[in-house]
Design a protein around this motif. Sequence first.
Motif, PDB file in Angstrom:
ATOM      1  N   GLU A 137     -39.499 -33.468 -36.757  1.00 57.16           N
ATOM      2  CA  GLU A 137     -39.630 -32.017 -36.655  1.00 57.16           C
ATOM      3  C   GLU A 137     -40.758 -31.627 -35.708  1.00 57.16           C
TER       4      GLU A 137
ATOM      5  N   LEU B  77     -39.602 -32.059 -32.180  1.00 59.81           N
ATOM      6  CA  LEU B  77     -38.690 -30.962 -31.873  1.00 59.81           C
ATOM      7  C   LEU B  77     -39.470 -29.683 -31.592  1.00 59.81           C
TER       8      LEU B  77
ATOM      9  N   SER C 109     -31.020 -30.500 -33.855  1.00 56.73           N
ATOM     10  CA  SER C 109     -31.707 -30.562 -32.555  1.00 56.73           C
ATOM     11  C   SER C 109     -30.843 -29.964 -31.451  1.00 56.73           C
TER      12      SER C 109
END
Length: 144
Positions: free
Chosen positions: A3, A6, A80
């Motif tokens: 995360e 990302l 994603s």
Amino acid sequence: MTERQLKYRAGMFLIGSHVAILMLIIVLFFLHGFDAAQFSTLFGIIMPMFSGYTAAIIGFMIKDRYTLDDATQRVTGAFSFLFFAVPALFAVVIAGSIFAQAMSAVFRNFEEFKTFIMTIESAFAVYIGLFVYSIFQKKATAKR
């Protein structure tokens, strides 16, 4: 991808897209694609749209500046993909619309163009609420 990875990749992509669209507007203004009133109106529409999520992204990066170890969970490929695909599509539609208006290629007048941009902006707000703010805002913890 985790995360945190990302957040950084998507954050830089979103900010880069924001800057590119603003630069496009400025370049097209200097190439006489927009008059001064249209330029200021367009900036007045585009800037607030980007400022909200850009502030959340930069706020995250400032708070995360000392984090060296990534202990965040992995995110799915589908998440994603959607996280990048929706803003990429949005940026292409916005940039294409701006370019089309500057070349007088699609819209009959500036008012029609403004209506289109604001409609697309409203649709993107749903994405912002679902994705961007969900991962860039600090999660609230319940007090007992």
